[in-house]
Motif scaffolding. Structure first.
Motif, short mmCIF file in Angstrom:
data_model
loop_
_atom_site.label_atom_id
_atom_site.label_comp_id
_atom_site.label_asym_id
_atom_site.label_seq_id
_atom_site.Cartn_x
_atom_site.Cartn_y
_atom_site.Cartn_z
N ASP A 1 9.12 18.20 -9.56
CA ASP A 1 7.91 18.68 -10.69
C ASP A 1 6.88 17.75 -10.76
OD1 ASP A 1 9.88 20.90 -10.86
OD2 ASP A 1 10.77 20.33 -12.50
N GLU A 2 7.15 16.50 -10.90
CA GLU A 2 6.17 15.77 -11.39
C GLU A 2 5.03 15.42 -10.03
OE1 GLU A 2 6.08 12.09 -14.04
OE2 GLU A 2 6.71 11.18 -11.92
N LEU A 3 5.74 15.52 -8.92
CA LEU A 3 4.84 15.38 -7.76
C LEU A 3 4.04 16.53 -7.57
CD1 LEU A 3 6.36 14.59 -4.40
CD2 LEU A 3 4.41 15.95 -4.40
N ILE B 1 -1.35 9.14 -10.80
CA ILE B 1 0.24 9.04 -10.62
C ILE B 1 0.45 7.79 -10.94
CG2 ILE B 1 0.60 8.95 -8.45
CD1 ILE B 1 3.08 11.08 -9.03
N ALA B 2 -0.34 6.83 -10.33
CA ALA B 2 0.08 5.28 -10.55
C ALA B 2 -0.07 4.75 -11.97
CB ALA B 2 -0.77 4.35 -9.62
N GLU B 3 -1.33 5.37 -12.71
CA GLU B 3 -1.53 5.06 -14.04
C GLU B 3 -0.31 5.51 -14.80
OE1 GLU B 3 -4.97 7.01 -14.92
OE2 GLU B 3 -6.53 5.31 -14.07
N LYS B 4 0.23 6.46 -14.63
CA LYS B 4 1.62 6.92 -15.51
C LYS B 4 2.49 5.80 -15.35
CE LYS B 4 4.27 10.75 -16.57
NZ LYS B 4 4.89 12.04 -16.55
N ALA C 1 0.93 -1.33 -0.04
CA ALA C 1 0.04 0.07 -0.01
C ALA C 1 0.96 1.16 0.00
CB ALA C 1 -1.03 0.03 1.17
N THR C 2 0.86 1.79 -1.05
CA THR C 2 1.93 2.95 -1.39
C THR C 2 1.54 4.25 -1.46
OG1 THR C 2 3.36 1.23 -2.65
CG2 THR C 2 4.04 3.40 -2.98
N VAL C 3 2.12 5.19 -0.93
CA VAL C 3 1.78 6.72 -0.80
C VAL C 3 1.97 7.19 -2.25
CG1 VAL C 3 2.42 8.88 0.13
CG2 VAL C 3 2.46 6.99 1.84
N GLY C 4 1.16 7.70 -2.66
CA GLY C 4 1.24 8.45 -4.15
C GLY C 4 2.41 9.38 -4.32
N PHE C 5 2.87 9.97 -3.27
CA PHE C 5 4.20 10.86 -3.25
C PHE C 5 5.24 9.93 -4.20
CE2 PHE C 5 3.18 14.67 -0.33
CZ PHE C 5 2.20 14.89 -1.15
N LEU C 6 5.37 8.79 -3.61
CA LEU C 6 6.51 7.91 -3.88
C LEU C 6 6.56 7.62 -5.31
CD1 LEU C 6 6.71 5.63 -0.64
CD2 LEU C 6 7.78 7.90 -0.95
N PRO D 1 16.31 10.07 -1.18
CA PRO D 1 15.57 8.88 -1.09
C PRO D 1 14.60 8.60 0.00
CG PRO D 1 17.71 8.66 -0.06
CD PRO D 1 17.74 10.11 -0.42
N PHE D 2 14.41 9.68 0.80
CA PHE D 2 13.49 9.69 1.98
C PHE D 2 12.17 10.06 1.60
CE2 PHE D 2 17.74 10.96 3.69
CZ PHE D 2 17.92 9.82 4.27
N HIS D 3 11.93 10.51 0.40
CA HIS D 3 10.80 11.32 -0.15
C HIS D 3 10.21 10.70 -1.41
CE1 HIS D 3 11.95 14.13 2.95
NE2 HIS D 3 10.54 13.85 3.52
N TYR D 4 11.08 10.00 -2.09
CA TYR D 4 11.07 9.36 -3.43
C TYR D 4 11.34 7.90 -3.17
CZ TYR D 4 11.22 14.27 -4.85
OH TYR D 4 10.83 15.58 -4.81
N ALA D 5 10.25 6.93 -4.24
CA ALA D 5 10.71 5.69 -4.13
C ALA D 5 10.40 4.94 -5.40
CB ALA D 5 10.03 5.01 -3.01
N LEU D 6 10.61 5.86 -6.58
CA LEU D 6 10.13 4.94 -7.88
C LEU D 6 10.97 3.89 -8.22
CD1 LEU D 6 8.23 5.38 -10.32
CD2 LEU D 6 9.85 6.74 -11.37
#
Length: 334
Positions: free
Chosen positions: A65-67, A149-152, A54-59, A100-105
């Motif tokens: 810019d994308e966020l 954002i997940a759809e992308k 269950a993943t936070v969308g921000f990640l 790496p604390f606020h992004y996790a692509l």
């Protein structure tokens, strides 16, 4: 239908604790989340266990810019501003390479590439449904952003875990929240244990928070609330949205309470065994960052749980399923 073993992980990194701790305060746990994800994928493959992240969308954002581009215009207006992460966006790094604390692509891509697990949502901004000041329209827009954002990333979102488990599915006041899930095609969510110490409204009972915190802690080691296993057909009669309640949170290994680790594991394994024998569901959950410290001890505990699963799978056909896999089986039988 056979019994089912469900594991959901609240994948959030710093966004899950930003209102309580700074990165520096919790750095060891946060900086090791990437390694924890790698080991979770490796260990689950060894024992053929399926996970729901269950993943936070921000990640999902590749950069700031994308966020910001996917952020809803209608942001939560909490009375207490500390609960909103949006004021933090200007101060975080530009992308995962420098923050790496606020992004996790990269972690999301590894989970997706594995092909054995599910990526669900933990809302877009770690949205708090029971914090005063926000409203249903803001939650609607938040969930829309999480899905878009997940759809992308070509990730279909079909399951949801509410941040801090802020949902009372049996109370009329929270029905509009569940209606928003249905509107956006969410098929299942993780409800709370069927016990008064878990089913409290956080704002209403805040003055008694310490009592409930102590009871929840004790419940991890001794039987206060029972096994919390579920006949999924008795608790669900609405095909449009399936409740898959929590059975137990896997608390992180603690040096302070290491003498009681065996009690914690015994409690979990007894619940799993009951679910396997009675063809019920046992739903275990935790956060990847919980394993960021005392990592070896935490994974040793998890492997013991997975070994129990393999034994129950052999003896009782106990099945490991993602939230959506189990949801589809339930819907097909309702």
């Amino acid at each position: 239908m056979n019994g089912h073993f469900v594991i959901s992980l609240d994948y959030e990194i710093h966004w899950g604790v930003f209102d309580k701790r700074s990165v520096e305060d919790y750095k060891q746990n946060l900086q090791n989340v990437g390694l924890v994800i790698d080991r979770l994928l490796e260990l689950s493959k060894k024992y053929n266990v399926k996970l729901t992240f269950a993943t936070v969308g921000f990640l999902f954002a590749k950069d700031k810019d994308e966020l910001k581009a996917f952020s809803p215009k209608n942001k939560p207006t909490y009375n207490d501003k500390k609960f909103s992460p949006y004021p933090m966006l200007d101060s975080i790094g530009h992308d995962e390479n420098d923050d790496p604390f606020h992004y996790a692509l990269s972690g999301i891509n590894k989970i997706k590439a594995d092909g054995n697990h599910e990526i669900g949502t933990h809302t877009f901004c770690h949205y708090y449904c029971h914090i005063p000041g926000q409203n249903i329209a803001q939650f609607d827009d938040d969930l829309n952003s999480a899905i878009k954002i997940a759809e992308k990333r070509e990730v279909p979102i079909k399951s949801l875990v509410f941040p801090r488990n802020m949902i009372d599915p049996h109370k009329a006041v929270d029905q509009p929240i569940l209606d928003v899930l249905k509107k956006h095609g969410i098929a299942s969510f993780r409800g709370k244990e069927n016990s008064f110490i878990y089913n409290i409204h956080i704002t209403k009972f805040y003055k008694n928070w310490l009592i409930f915190k102590v009871l929840k802690f004790l419940d991890a080691y001794v039987n206060i609330t029972g096994s919390n296993t579920y006949d999924v057909f008795k608790i669900n009669n609405d095909k449009s949205l399936i409740n898959l309640p929590s059975s137990r949170m896997l608390r992180a290994y603690s040096n302070k309470f290491k003498k009681f680790e065996s009690l914690k594991l015994k409690r979990i394994k007894k619940g799993m065994t009951k679910a396997a024998k009675k063809n019920e569901m046992f739903h275990l959950w935790w956060h990847p960052h919980n394993f960021g410290a005392q990592t070896e001890q935490n994974f040793a505990n998890l492997e013991e749980i997975f070994k129990t699963y393999k034994s129950l799978n052999k003896d009782y056909n106990f099945e490991s399923s993602t939230m959506t896999e189990l949801t589809n089986k339930i819907k097909a039988s309702l």
